[in-house]
Design a protein around this motif. Structure first.
Motif, PDB file in Angstrom:
ATOM      1  N   GLY A  46       0.756  -1.187   0.040  1.00  0.00           N
ATOM      2  CA  GLY A  46      -0.082   0.043  -0.094  1.00  0.00           C
ATOM      3  C   GLY A  46       0.772   1.317   0.088  1.00  0.00           C
ATOM      4  O   GLY A  46       0.360   2.266  -0.571  1.00  0.00           O
ATOM      5  N   GLU A  47       1.941   1.284   0.493  1.00  0.00           N
ATOM      6  CA  GLU A  47       2.875   2.514   0.547  1.00  0.00           C
ATOM      7  C   GLU A  47       3.187   2.802  -0.870  1.00  0.00           C
ATOM      8  O   GLU A  47       3.315   4.206  -1.100  1.00  0.00           O
ATOM      9  N   LEU A  48       3.438   1.933  -1.689  1.00  0.00           N
ATOM     10  CA  LEU A  48       3.758   2.143  -3.203  1.00  0.00           C
ATOM     11  C   LEU A  48       2.506   2.710  -3.738  1.00  0.00           C
ATOM     12  O   LEU A  48       2.494   3.782  -4.480  1.00  0.00           O
ATOM     13  N   GLU A  49       1.339   2.193  -3.447  1.00  0.00           N
ATOM     14  CA  GLU A  49       0.223   2.566  -4.303  1.00  0.00           C
ATOM     15  C   GLU A  49       0.032   3.982  -3.716  1.00  0.00           C
ATOM     16  O   GLU A  49      -0.291   4.660  -4.645  1.00  0.00           O
ATOM     17  N   THR A  50       0.237   4.395  -2.799  1.00  0.00           N
ATOM     18  CA  THR A  50       0.083   5.823  -1.971  1.00  0.00           C
ATOM     19  C   THR A  50       0.934   6.660  -2.790  1.00  0.00           C
ATOM     20  O   THR A  50       0.486   7.854  -3.303  1.00  0.00           O
ATOM     21  N   LEU A  51       2.003   6.536  -2.914  1.00  0.00           N
ATOM     22  CA  LEU A  51       3.144   7.097  -3.591  1.00  0.00           C
ATOM     23  C   LEU A  51       2.544   7.605  -4.997  1.00  0.00           C
ATOM     24  O   LEU A  51       2.838   8.631  -5.818  1.00  0.00           O
ATOM     25  N   MET A  52       2.235   6.360  -5.759  1.00  0.00           N
ATOM     26  CA  MET A  52       1.627   6.326  -7.016  1.00  0.00           C
ATOM     27  C   MET A  52       0.294   7.489  -7.395  1.00  0.00           C
ATOM     28  O   MET A  52       0.302   8.454  -8.112  1.00  0.00           O
ATOM     29  N   THR A  53      -0.834   7.051  -6.384  1.00  0.00           N
ATOM     30  CA  THR A  53      -2.035   7.989  -6.484  1.00  0.00           C
ATOM     31  C   THR A  53      -1.716   9.420  -6.128  1.00  0.00           C
ATOM     32  O   THR A  53      -2.474  10.387  -6.488  1.00  0.00           O
ATOM     33  N   GLU A  54      -0.643   9.790  -5.162  1.00  0.00           N
ATOM     34  CA  GLU A  54      -0.307  11.071  -4.893  1.00  0.00           C
ATOM     35  C   GLU A  54       0.694  11.593  -5.787  1.00  0.00           C
ATOM     36  O   GLU A  54       1.190  12.782  -5.698  1.00  0.00           O
ATOM     37  N   ARG A 102      -3.536   1.930 -13.706  1.00  0.00           N
ATOM     38  CA  ARG A 102      -2.216   1.140 -13.985  1.00  0.00           C
ATOM     39  C   ARG A 102      -1.172   1.105 -13.269  1.00  0.00           C
ATOM     40  O   ARG A 102      -0.848   2.626 -12.681  1.00  0.00           O
ATOM     41  N   GLY A 103      -0.678   0.263 -12.971  1.00  0.00           N
ATOM     42  CA  GLY A 103       0.445   0.206 -11.739  1.00  0.00           C
ATOM     43  C   GLY A 103      -0.014  -0.052 -10.441  1.00  0.00           C
ATOM     44  O   GLY A 103       0.833  -0.338  -9.497  1.00  0.00           O
ATOM     45  N   LEU A 104      -1.269  -0.250 -10.150  1.00  0.00           N
ATOM     46  CA  LEU A 104      -1.547  -0.252  -8.722  1.00  0.00           C
ATOM     47  C   LEU A 104      -1.922  -1.605  -8.585  1.00  0.00           C
ATOM     48  O   LEU A 104      -2.213  -2.415  -9.233  1.00  0.00           O
ATOM     49  N   TRP A 105      -1.237  -2.089  -7.226  1.00  0.00           N
ATOM     50  CA  TRP A 105      -1.247  -3.733  -7.086  1.00  0.00           C
ATOM     51  C   TRP A 105      -2.666  -4.265  -6.845  1.00  0.00           C
ATOM     52  O   TRP A 105      -3.185  -5.338  -7.255  1.00  0.00           O
ATOM     53  N   SER A 106      -3.635  -3.390  -6.252  1.00  0.00           N
ATOM     54  CA  SER A 106      -4.794  -3.876  -5.685  1.00  0.00           C
ATOM     55  C   SER A 106      -5.878  -3.836  -6.844  1.00  0.00           C
ATOM     56  O   SER A 106      -6.832  -4.606  -6.728  1.00  0.00           O
ATOM     57  N   ARG A 107      -5.722  -3.090  -7.735  1.00  0.00           N
ATOM     58  CA  ARG A 107      -6.593  -3.138  -9.039  1.00  0.00           C
ATOM     59  C   ARG A 107      -6.039  -2.998 -10.254  1.00  0.00           C
ATOM     60  O   ARG A 107      -6.833  -3.795 -11.087  1.00  0.00           O
TER      61      ARG A 107
END
Length: 378
Positions: free
Chosen positions: A62-70, A173-178
């Motif tokens: 989730g840390e990397l997902e946050t970096l991507m969405t932010e 694109r690039g998010l692990w969860s979806r």
């Protein structure tokens, strides 16, 4: 004075230490790590999650997902003309530096002839205008560009735009969860900042130094293999007065930044999982420091696929992958290790324990998680 000679084991331990694979870090943040590595190969969108997990104690996907969405990190075509995950700052710094390589890549592709009758600046301008309204996927870009140039193959126009303009692939694109299919925006629009406009020569020298810190000691050919640029001998020659120099066993000159770690070649390395598409395997002209050429075709398949690997005594000693089946309470995830060499009991236990921890992080909702270690492949 003769330059000291570094053998494969010395280069191996130096590379693993600098790649945070000898001693995974408990203090670096994911963003700091991505910048330290000068980006992470992301042809497979999930690969950087696995690559960070192997390098950072306590890393959460989730840390990397946050970096991507932010928008602190983003995915775009960079080194070697492949998709990399980089920090926002590095996206703006690196994209102008690799443009000569991307131009060469364009000229070498079959689609270059299909767009030979259109003006590059006009394609880029139209593409920027379209993407300034909203992020678009490949099919949408083909439709819009095809309407503007009906006599030209629309797929070739999209491929040309990807190399001519600084496009990023935006989430999900690039998010692990979806995840999701690729959709593009310009890097300036997505990050809200212009690309770096300072001295290209100074910027390139700084990037070469960062490469040496994370991948060195290395030859000029290694630096060029990593980034895809040519003509870097002059850059290294300008930096040479401030560098340490060595030679490998073949007599090739190796360059390094002062103070970078050179662990004892006898330093023990527990068996370890390495992500698919990891730059550990892709960033040197001579991969002998980590990958025996006899195993290359087992690791690097057709269409540029690079399998997840295991390290045995620091060197590639097998491959691994995760198979997922079912959904909901029937979901299962099995991590299978296929060694190339016999594993000691300690290595087998280390890989089994790592695999179990990785599945907990990567597939937390799976009802069944299992690690299987096969016999050595003939």
């Amino acid at each position: 004075m003769t330059n000291p000679v570094l053998g494969p084991r010395a280069l191996n331990r130096a590379l693993l230490e600098r790649q945070l694979l000898l001693n995974p870090s408990a203090s670096r943040s994911p963003l700091e790590t991505i910048e330290w590595l000068v980006g992470m190969q992301s042809q497979a969108p999930g690969a950087p999650y696995l690559g960070l997990w192997t390098r950072l104690d306590g890393f959460s996907f989730g840390e990397l997902e946050t970096l991507m969405t932010e928008r602190q990190v983003t995915r775009m075509v960079l080194m070697r003309g492949t998709v990399h995950l980089v920090s926002a700052a590095d996206a703006l710094l690196l994209r102008p530096l690799v443009q000569p390589m991307l131009d060469r890549t364009f000229r070498q592709n079959a689609f270059a002839r299909a767009v030979s009758g259109v003006e590059r600046d006009e394609v880029v301008a139209v593409g920027r205008e379209l993407l300034g309204r909203a992020a678009l996927g490949p099919a949408e870009l083909r439709r819009e560009l095809g309407a503007r140039w009906p006599e030209v193959d629309p797929g070739a126009l999209v491929n040309a735009l990807r190399l001519w303009a600084p496009l990023v692939q935006v989430p999900p694109r690039g998010l692990w969860s979806r995840g999701g299919g690729p959709r593009y925006a310009t890097v300036e629009d997505w990050l809200g900042r212009p690309m770096e406009s300072g001295s290209p020569a100074a910027a390139l020298e700084a990037v070469v130094l960062r490469y040496l810190a994370a991948f060195g000691p290395a030859t000029v050919a290694d630096v060029q293999k990593w980034c895809g640029l040519t003509g870097l001998r002059e850059v290294v020659d300008r930096l040479r007065p401030g560098l340490r120099t060595f030679r490998d066993e073949g007599g090739r000159e190796l360059y390094d930044v002062p103070g970078a770690p050179l662990p004892d070649p006898a330093t023990p390395v527990p068996a370890r999982l390495v992500a698919d598409f990891d730059n550990l395997l892709l960033s040197h002209a001579d991969r002998a420091r980590v990958l025996d050429d006899a195993y290359r075709t087992r690791v690097m398949g057709v269409n540029g696929v690079v399998r997840g690997t295991i390290l045995v005594d620091g060197f590639v000693g097998g491959i691994w992958g995760i198979e997922r089946t079912g959904k909901g309470d029937r979901a299962s995830a099995t991590l299978t290790v296929s060694p190339f060499v016999p594993l000691s009991a300690d290595d087998g236990e280390a890989l089994e324990a790592q695999g179990a921890r990785l599945l907990t992080a990567s597939d937390p909702s799976a009802a069944v998680r299992a690690v299987r270690i096969g016999p050595p492949a003939p």
